[in-house]
Design a protein around this motif. Sequence first.
Motif, mmCIF file in Angstrom:
data_model
loop_
_atom_site.group_PDB
_atom_site.id
_atom_site.type_symbol
_atom_site.label_atom_id
_atom_site.label_comp_id
_atom_site.label_asym_id
_atom_site.label_seq_id
_atom_site.Cartn_x
_atom_site.Cartn_y
_atom_site.Cartn_z
ATOM 1 N N HIS A 182 0.745 -1.237 0.108
ATOM 2 C CA HIS A 182 -0.154 -0.073 0.180
ATOM 3 C C HIS A 182 0.886 1.179 0.194
ATOM 4 O O HIS A 182 0.268 2.253 -0.231
ATOM 5 C CB HIS A 182 -0.948 -0.114 1.234
ATOM 6 C CG HIS A 182 -0.293 -0.066 2.769
ATOM 7 N ND1 HIS A 182 0.449 -0.850 2.972
ATOM 8 C CD2 HIS A 182 -0.521 0.725 3.479
ATOM 9 C CE1 HIS A 182 0.660 -0.705 4.434
ATOM 10 N NE2 HIS A 182 0.184 0.326 4.684
ATOM 11 N N LEU A 183 2.146 1.153 0.358
ATOM 12 C CA LEU A 183 3.148 2.404 0.219
ATOM 13 C C LEU A 183 3.407 2.783 -1.418
ATOM 14 O O LEU A 183 3.835 3.879 -1.458
ATOM 15 C CB LEU A 183 4.219 2.060 0.520
ATOM 16 C CG LEU A 183 4.102 1.771 2.426
ATOM 17 C CD1 LEU A 183 5.577 1.667 2.873
ATOM 18 C CD2 LEU A 183 3.518 2.943 3.078
ATOM 19 N N GLY A 184 2.878 1.911 -2.173
ATOM 20 C CA GLY A 184 3.125 2.125 -3.650
ATOM 21 C C GLY A 184 1.811 2.682 -4.115
ATOM 22 O O GLY A 184 1.864 3.151 -5.194
ATOM 23 N N GLY A 185 0.709 3.090 -3.390
ATOM 24 C CA GLY A 185 -0.496 3.648 -3.830
ATOM 25 C C GLY A 185 -1.699 2.673 -3.973
ATOM 26 O O GLY A 185 -1.411 1.542 -3.408
ATOM 27 N N GLY A 186 -2.613 3.259 -4.484
ATOM 28 C CA GLY A 186 -3.914 2.385 -4.434
ATOM 29 C C GLY A 186 -4.717 2.522 -3.114
ATOM 30 O O GLY A 186 -3.920 2.717 -2.260
ATOM 31 N N LEU A 187 -5.959 2.384 -3.226
ATOM 32 C CA LEU A 187 -6.809 2.602 -2.033
ATOM 33 C C LEU A 187 -6.957 0.953 -1.274
ATOM 34 O O LEU A 187 -7.008 -0.052 -1.853
ATOM 35 C CB LEU A 187 -8.197 3.053 -2.356
ATOM 36 C CG LEU A 187 -8.385 4.466 -3.069
ATOM 37 C CD1 LEU A 187 -9.742 4.556 -3.370
ATOM 38 C CD2 LEU A 187 -8.085 5.357 -1.912
ATOM 39 N N TYR A 188 -6.821 1.108 0.024
ATOM 40 C CA TYR A 188 -6.637 -0.097 0.784
ATOM 41 C C TYR A 188 -7.765 0.211 1.840
ATOM 42 O O TYR A 188 -7.892 0.929 2.544
ATOM 43 C CB TYR A 188 -5.393 -0.406 1.401
ATOM 44 C CG TYR A 188 -4.511 -1.224 0.390
ATOM 45 C CD1 TYR A 188 -4.136 -2.530 1.032
ATOM 46 C CD2 TYR A 188 -3.969 -0.383 -0.464
ATOM 47 C CE1 TYR A 188 -3.385 -3.008 0.080
ATOM 48 C CE2 TYR A 188 -3.040 -1.138 -1.349
ATOM 49 C CZ TYR A 188 -2.613 -2.458 -1.293
ATOM 50 O OH TYR A 188 -1.995 -3.143 -1.966
ATOM 51 N N LEU A 189 -8.746 -0.757 2.121
ATOM 52 C CA LEU A 189 -9.639 -0.695 3.082
ATOM 53 C C LEU A 189 -9.083 -1.250 4.242
ATOM 54 O O LEU A 189 -8.220 -2.274 4.219
ATOM 55 C CB LEU A 189 -10.904 -1.413 2.757
ATOM 56 C CG LEU A 189 -11.633 -0.790 1.686
ATOM 57 C CD1 LEU A 189 -13.102 -1.512 1.349
ATOM 58 C CD2 LEU A 189 -12.141 0.747 1.804
ATOM 59 N N THR A 190 -9.748 -1.019 5.556
ATOM 60 C CA THR A 190 -9.507 -1.753 6.730
ATOM 61 C C THR A 190 -10.763 -1.979 7.356
ATOM 62 O O THR A 190 -11.912 -1.330 6.849
ATOM 63 C CB THR A 190 -8.404 -1.216 7.517
ATOM 64 O OG1 THR A 190 -8.015 -2.099 8.814
ATOM 65 C CG2 THR A 190 -8.767 0.035 8.258
ATOM 66 N N GLU A 240 -15.411 -9.092 2.414
ATOM 67 C CA GLU A 240 -16.264 -9.005 1.256
ATOM 68 C C GLU A 240 -16.365 -7.804 0.559
ATOM 69 O O GLU A 240 -16.478 -7.849 -0.604
ATOM 70 C CB GLU A 240 -17.634 -9.624 1.813
ATOM 71 C CG GLU A 240 -18.694 -9.651 0.516
ATOM 72 C CD GLU A 240 -18.257 -10.501 -0.288
ATOM 73 O OE1 GLU A 240 -18.709 -10.119 -1.539
ATOM 74 O OE2 GLU A 240 -17.495 -11.563 -0.181
ATOM 75 N N ILE A 241 -16.276 -6.685 1.337
ATOM 76 C CA ILE A 241 -16.508 -5.359 0.665
ATOM 77 C C ILE A 241 -15.209 -5.093 -0.023
ATOM 78 O O ILE A 241 -15.146 -4.803 -1.092
ATOM 79 C CB ILE A 241 -16.638 -4.128 1.799
ATOM 80 C CG1 ILE A 241 -17.929 -4.343 2.505
ATOM 81 C CG2 ILE A 241 -16.424 -2.742 1.253
ATOM 82 C CD1 ILE A 241 -18.058 -3.554 3.888
ATOM 83 N N ALA A 242 -14.075 -5.310 0.484
ATOM 84 C CA ALA A 242 -12.839 -5.061 -0.382
ATOM 85 C C ALA A 242 -12.845 -5.994 -1.264
ATOM 86 O O ALA A 242 -12.366 -5.548 -2.606
ATOM 87 C CB ALA A 242 -11.634 -5.435 0.613
ATOM 88 N N LYS A 243 -12.964 -7.153 -1.403
ATOM 89 C CA LYS A 243 -13.011 -7.841 -2.529
ATOM 90 C C LYS A 243 -14.066 -7.679 -3.813
ATOM 91 O O LYS A 243 -13.657 -7.512 -4.935
ATOM 92 C CB LYS A 243 -13.153 -9.468 -2.181
ATOM 93 C CG LYS A 243 -12.222 -9.989 -1.312
ATOM 94 C CD LYS A 243 -12.281 -11.607 -1.262
ATOM 95 C CE LYS A 243 -12.003 -12.128 -2.268
ATOM 96 N NZ LYS A 243 -12.168 -13.978 -2.178
ATOM 97 N N SER A 244 -15.280 -7.224 -3.092
ATOM 98 C CA SER A 244 -16.209 -6.934 -4.197
ATOM 99 C C SER A 244 -15.821 -5.652 -4.736
ATOM 100 O O SER A 244 -16.001 -5.403 -6.056
ATOM 101 C CB SER A 244 -17.488 -6.470 -3.260
ATOM 102 O OG SER A 244 -18.423 -6.305 -4.292
ATOM 103 N N ASP A 245 -15.270 -4.712 -4.313
ATOM 104 C CA ASP A 245 -14.986 -3.393 -4.651
ATOM 105 C C ASP A 245 -13.462 -3.253 -5.339
ATOM 106 O O ASP A 245 -13.156 -2.007 -5.964
ATOM 107 C CB ASP A 245 -14.991 -2.281 -3.654
ATOM 108 C CG ASP A 245 -16.463 -2.047 -3.296
ATOM 109 O OD1 ASP A 245 -17.226 -2.610 -3.702
ATOM 110 O OD2 ASP A 245 -16.716 -1.331 -2.384
ATOM 111 N N GLY A 246 -12.622 -4.611 -5.354
ATOM 112 C CA GLY A 246 -11.447 -4.601 -6.102
ATOM 113 C C GLY A 246 -10.370 -3.577 -5.272
ATOM 114 O O GLY A 246 -9.436 -3.078 -5.829
ATOM 115 N N MET A 247 -10.357 -3.701 -4.061
ATOM 116 C CA MET A 247 -9.438 -2.919 -3.308
ATOM 117 C C MET A 247 -8.802 -3.768 -2.348
ATOM 118 O O MET A 247 -9.061 -4.869 -1.890
ATOM 119 C CB MET A 247 -10.086 -1.839 -2.325
ATOM 120 C CG MET A 247 -10.900 -0.842 -2.940
ATOM 121 S SD MET A 247 -11.178 0.656 -1.867
ATOM 122 C CE MET A 247 -12.296 1.650 -2.653
ATOM 123 N N GLY A 248 -7.360 -3.269 -2.130
ATOM 124 C CA GLY A 248 -6.468 -4.173 -1.096
ATOM 125 C C GLY A 248 -7.169 -3.980 0.323
ATOM 126 O O GLY A 248 -8.077 -3.174 0.669
#
Length: 322
Positions: free
Chosen positions: A13-21, A64-72
């Motif tokens: 995630h230090l390389g960018g892109g949105l990540y949920l927790t 499930e939210i992260a996978k559905s939305d294509g986020m880390g």
Amino acid sequence: MRIDAKYRQSLPHLGGGLYLTDGGIETSLIFQDGLDLPYFAAFHLLRDAPGRAALVRYYERYIEIAKSDGMGFILESPTWRASADWGAKLGYSAADIAAVNRHSIQLMDDLREAYETMRTPMIVSGCVGPRGDGYDAGQVMSAADAEAYHAHQIAAFAEAGADMVSAITMTNANEAIGVAHAAAKAGMPASVSFTVETDGRLPTGQTLAEAIGEVDAATSKGPAYYMINCAHPTHFDNVLQSKDAWTRRIGGIRANASRCSHQELNDSPALDSGNPIELGGQYRDLVQRHPGINVLGGCCGTDERHVAAISLACRLVSRKAA
């Protein structure tokens, strides 16, 4: 036995892109799932199979939210209270606390093994909470004392193969410095998340800019990034109006659902869930102004509804920017 970490040497995630927790784990487990968490100690659920199953169900909702939305996704361990002083209140010895921290990281690793995909990389983070209360700085330790105190928990994370350490609801710079030093000595990248009051200042009265500057100066910019948590966006939005250099050190937000102050939340017998859609819009505005903020989750009063709304609002911003 020390276990090799998957991403410790290169956090994706230090390389960018949105990540949920996840959201507010303790408030969700207590108010939604009806579980008993003495001292807000979610790690206490690991003592039996039903408790472990409840934790798995909790994390699966967010995965499930992260996978559905294509986020880390960042798997934050349920160990905010799993340090020596808090463990002692529940009858845990130092050896017990080390073991429960290792078991927590193993649970996160099991979830990653079951659900990680190329589209949704999952980072295992060992969560460190404050020695005292998350709302009140209380008696501030020296940085050296903080390092000595938190080193025990961080060593267990390192041994168990966590990718990183996340210090959550830090109320003062000294404790943050201590955590950063302990993490560095354990060879662990770390993030530091400060809690702020309704005026955007730490409970000590220090500004966020001053606290980040002090920690960076004392640790040679040791933390990989900083976060803000356990406050509503309206409490700190004005602080982030500028684009001064220190704001570029902030990489994540875990806000409360409620606009109430910490004292008001403490005094309330009911959970204030706020407005998930409104909260998502407030996150969107922050991410638009500060594109370096890419770790998005919640704190007190938030649940999967809030994180789903945050994901939707911020994902659309990301696509538009692309």
